[in-house]
Write a protein that holds these residues in place. Sequence first.
Motif, PDB file in Angstrom:
ATOM      1  N   ASP A 178      44.537  29.660  46.012  1.00 28.69           N
ATOM      2  CA  ASP A 178      46.003  29.617  45.872  1.00 28.69           C
ATOM      3  C   ASP A 178      46.486  28.616  44.829  1.00 28.69           C
ATOM      4  N   ALA A 179      45.612  28.059  44.015  1.00 33.27           N
ATOM      5  CA  ALA A 179      46.022  27.024  43.064  1.00 33.27           C
ATOM      6  C   ALA A 179      47.042  27.529  42.061  1.00 33.27           C
ATOM      7  N   ILE A 180      46.905  28.763  41.613  1.00 30.59           N
ATOM      8  CA  ILE A 180      47.776  29.290  40.563  1.00 30.59           C
ATOM      9  C   ILE A 180      48.955  30.041  41.144  1.00 30.59           C
ATOM     10  N   ALA A 181      48.718  30.786  42.216  1.00 34.21           N
ATOM     11  CA  ALA A 181      49.743  31.562  42.919  1.00 34.21           C
ATOM     12  C   ALA A 181      49.141  31.947  44.262  1.00 34.21           C
ATOM     13  N   PRO A 182      49.938  32.488  45.185  1.00 29.85           N
ATOM     14  CA  PRO A 182      49.354  32.946  46.448  1.00 29.85           C
ATOM     15  C   PRO A 182      48.203  33.917  46.196  1.00 29.85           C
ATOM     16  N   ALA A 183      47.036  33.611  46.772  1.00 31.40           N
ATOM     17  CA  ALA A 183      45.821  34.422  46.646  1.00 31.40           C
ATOM     18  C   ALA A 183      45.269  34.455  45.221  1.00 31.40           C
ATOM     19  N   VAL A 184      45.704  33.532  44.380  1.00 32.89           N
ATOM     20  CA  VAL A 184      45.171  33.414  43.016  1.00 32.89           C
ATOM     21  C   VAL A 184      44.746  31.949  42.804  1.00 32.89           C
ATOM     22  N   PRO A 185      43.468  31.648  42.940  1.00 33.23           N
ATOM     23  CA  PRO A 185      42.375  32.543  43.323  1.00 33.23           C
ATOM     24  C   PRO A 185      42.448  32.946  44.800  1.00 33.23           C
ATOM     25  N   ALA A 186      41.699  33.980  45.122  1.00 32.13           N
ATOM     26  CA  ALA A 186      41.650  34.445  46.501  1.00 32.13           C
ATOM     27  C   ALA A 186      40.692  33.602  47.331  1.00 32.13           C
ATOM     28  N   GLN A 187      39.797  32.892  46.676  1.00 30.23           N
ATOM     29  CA  GLN A 187      38.904  31.915  47.298  1.00 30.23           C
ATOM     30  C   GLN A 187      38.678  30.808  46.281  1.00 30.23           C
ATOM     31  N   ASP A 188      38.115  29.687  46.735  1.00 28.44           N
ATOM     32  CA  ASP A 188      37.798  28.635  45.770  1.00 28.44           C
ATOM     33  C   ASP A 188      36.922  29.217  44.654  1.00 28.44           C
ATOM     34  N   MET A 189      37.267  28.896  43.430  1.00 25.83           N
ATOM     35  CA  MET A 189      36.557  29.424  42.267  1.00 25.83           C
ATOM     36  C   MET A 189      35.808  28.279  41.593  1.00 25.83           C
ATOM     37  N   LEU A 190      34.551  28.523  41.238  1.00 24.51           N
ATOM     38  CA  LEU A 190      33.742  27.520  40.540  1.00 24.51           C
ATOM     39  C   LEU A 190      33.320  28.071  39.184  1.00 24.51           C
ATOM     40  N   VAL A 191      33.715  27.349  38.130  1.00 27.58           N
ATOM     41  CA  VAL A 191      33.387  27.750  36.764  1.00 27.58           C
ATOM     42  C   VAL A 191      33.007  26.515  35.969  1.00 27.58           C
ATOM     43  N   THR A 192      32.411  26.721  34.806  1.00 26.11           N
ATOM     44  CA  THR A 192      32.118  25.606  33.914  1.00 26.11           C
ATOM     45  C   THR A 192      33.389  25.185  33.192  1.00 26.11           C
ATOM     46  N   HIS A 223      27.013  34.659  33.155  1.00 27.51           N
ATOM     47  CA  HIS A 223      28.083  35.324  32.427  1.00 27.51           C
ATOM     48  C   HIS A 223      27.730  36.784  32.226  1.00 27.51           C
ATOM     49  N   ILE A 224      28.757  37.577  32.046  1.00 25.06           N
ATOM     50  CA  ILE A 224      28.598  39.022  31.912  1.00 25.06           C
ATOM     51  C   ILE A 224      29.357  39.478  30.676  1.00 25.06           C
ATOM     52  N   GLU A 225      28.737  40.374  29.941  1.00 25.56           N
ATOM     53  CA  GLU A 225      29.288  40.824  28.665  1.00 25.56           C
ATOM     54  C   GLU A 225      29.626  42.306  28.730  1.00 25.56           C
ATOM     55  N   THR A 226      30.812  42.630  28.290  1.00 21.83           N
ATOM     56  CA  THR A 226      31.202  44.019  28.105  1.00 21.83           C
ATOM     57  C   THR A 226      31.073  44.358  26.622  1.00 21.83           C
ATOM     58  N   GLU A 227      31.148  45.657  26.308  1.00 17.80           N
ATOM     59  CA  GLU A 227      30.909  46.057  24.924  1.00 17.80           C
ATOM     60  C   GLU A 227      31.830  45.325  23.960  1.00 17.80           C
ATOM     61  N   ASN A 228      33.072  45.167  24.357  1.00 22.10           N
ATOM     62  CA  ASN A 228      34.024  44.332  23.633  1.00 22.10           C
ATOM     63  C   ASN A 228      34.505  43.248  24.588  1.00 22.10           C
ATOM     64  N   HIS A 229      34.862  42.113  24.033  1.00 18.17           N
ATOM     65  CA  HIS A 229      35.398  41.030  24.855  1.00 18.17           C
ATOM     66  C   HIS A 229      36.564  41.567  25.685  1.00 18.17           C
ATOM     67  N   ALA A 230      36.636  41.147  26.950  1.00 16.56           N
ATOM     68  CA  ALA A 230      37.623  41.759  27.844  1.00 16.56           C
ATOM     69  C   ALA A 230      38.228  40.741  28.796  1.00 16.56           C
ATOM     70  N   ILE A 231      39.410  41.087  29.284  1.00 22.44           N
ATOM     71  CA  ILE A 231      40.045  40.362  30.383  1.00 22.44           C
ATOM     72  C   ILE A 231      39.538  40.989  31.665  1.00 22.44           C
ATOM     73  N   ILE A 232      38.847  40.215  32.473  1.00 23.78           N
ATOM     74  CA  ILE A 232      38.315  40.710  33.742  1.00 23.78           C
ATOM     75  C   ILE A 232      38.934  39.905  34.882  1.00 23.78           C
ATOM     76  N   MET A 233      38.603  40.289  36.116  1.00 26.24           N
ATOM     77  CA  MET A 233      39.127  39.552  37.264  1.00 26.24           C
ATOM     78  C   MET A 233      37.973  38.961  38.055  1.00 26.24           C
ATOM     79  N   ALA A 234      38.082  37.661  38.344  1.00 30.64           N
ATOM     80  CA  ALA A 234      37.091  36.948  39.145  1.00 30.64           C
ATOM     81  C   ALA A 234      37.818  36.163  40.228  1.00 30.64           C
ATOM     82  N   ASP A 235      37.451  36.396  41.469  1.00 27.53           N
ATOM     83  CA  ASP A 235      38.101  35.711  42.599  1.00 27.53           C
ATOM     84  C   ASP A 235      39.616  35.894  42.577  1.00 27.53           C
ATOM     85  N   GLY A 236      40.075  37.023  42.047  1.00 28.78           N
ATOM     86  CA  GLY A 236      41.504  37.300  42.005  1.00 28.78           C
ATOM     87  C   GLY A 236      42.231  36.681  40.837  1.00 28.78           C
TER      88      GLY A 236
END
Length: 384
Positions: free
Chosen positions: A106-120, A156-169
Motif C-alpha cells: 500500500d505504499a503507493i496507493a491501496p493495494a499498490v503494491p499488493a504485498q511488500d515488494m523487494l527490488v534492487t 530479471h525477465i526480458e520481453t522482445e521489446n522493453h515493456a511496462i509490466i506489473m509486479a506485486d500490483g
Amino acid sequence: MGDFLNLGSSIEAGAHYVQKNLTDVVPQSGGYYEITACFLAGTLISTVSGDVRVEDIQEGDILNTWSDAGGAPAARKVVWAGKSHAVVRPLPHEDEAGYPVRVLKDAIAPAVPAQDMLVTAEHCLYLDGGFVPVRMLVNGRSIFYDRSILSYDYYHIETENHAIIMADGVLTESYLDTGDRHSFRQVAGAARIGSRGLRWETDAAAPLKTDSASVEPIYRRIEARAIECDVPIHAAQPVLTHDADLHLVTESGQVIRESRQVDGYTAFRLPSGVKSVRIVSRTSRPSDVMGVFVDDRRALGVAIGEIKLFDSGKPHVLTSHLTETELSGWQCRDAEGARWTDGNALLSFEGHETGAFAQLAVRILAGGPYRLAEVAGADDVQTA
C-alpha cells in the motif's frame, strides 16, 4: 561557509555523475558482479495465466504488458529470464552497499503494491508517465533499504521489446539490456542471446525520469501518504554538521589547520619547501542531504573558487583547479569560477617556491551539510 544550495543550479546540470545504465558494480571474491535493476525472489509477475513468482518465469511465458497506466494490458512473450546473486558489502551508503529496497504494501496507493515488494536500488517503477529508479523514492518509512537482508538472489525477465509490466500490483519495467547481461546466468534453456547494447534514450518503453523536478513531486506524494497512514520510520536518521573539518596535508603527512579567516578566504601557514598539499575535508552526497530525489551521488567536499599563494608577501593566483580537466581529488567542473573537491584534492605549487613565511588562502564558496553518523537504535529493518 555556504551549503550545496549555493551552487544548486550546477548540481544537476551535468550528466557525468548520472549512472545512465542503471548499474552498480559490487566486488565479490574472484571478481566483480553487477547489481542491476532486478526483482528479488517472491515477486509476483502478472502473466496471462495469473500471477507467477519471478523465479518461476521462463522463456516463452506470456506476460501482461501496458503502454501506459490507464491502458488495457497486452500479451507479450518472455525471450529471456536471468538470475544472479548479491552479497551486501560494508559501505556507508546503502545504495552502493547493495541492500535491496523494500516497498511496503500500500505504499503507493491501496493495494499498490499488493504485498511488500523487494527490488534492487536501481529498479524502476512506472509512475506519472515515466520510469523512476526506486532509490530516488526511499523515504525511510514506506520505502526503505532492508538491512536485514545481507545476501540474495535477484532476477530479471526480458520481453522482445522493453515493456511496462506489473509486479506485486505495481507497474514497473522488464529488463533493458544496456550491456550487463553477462552478470546473469539464464534461468532455463541454453543461453543464446548476446548483449544487445540497448539505450534508455531510444529503446525504453517510457522515459527515464531522474531529474528532481519530475521525481520530487512523486517522492513527496508517497512520503505524505506514509505519514498520513502513520507508517513508522524504518531507517536511522542522519546527524548532520556544517563543519567541513577543512585542513591541508603535506607530502610528508603533516596536517595544517587554518590560521585565520580573512575577507572570505581561509588562510593556512605553509612549511618552507612544500611543493604540494592535499585539501582535505569531510564529504557529503547531495542525494543524502538534499534528498534522494536529487540524482547526484558524487562525494563532494568543498567548492573552491580563487586560490592565492603568498610568498614573501607577494600573491600568486593558482588556477590549476579551474583549468586542468584531469586533476587528482577534484570533481568535474560544473560552475564557472569554482570546482568541487572530493574531500582529498591535490594542489601543486609547481613553479613557485614556498619560503619560511608562505601562506595559502583558499576561497570556500560552498560545502555541507555533512553526514556525521546515524542515530543508534532506529528501527531500520522490516521482515516480510
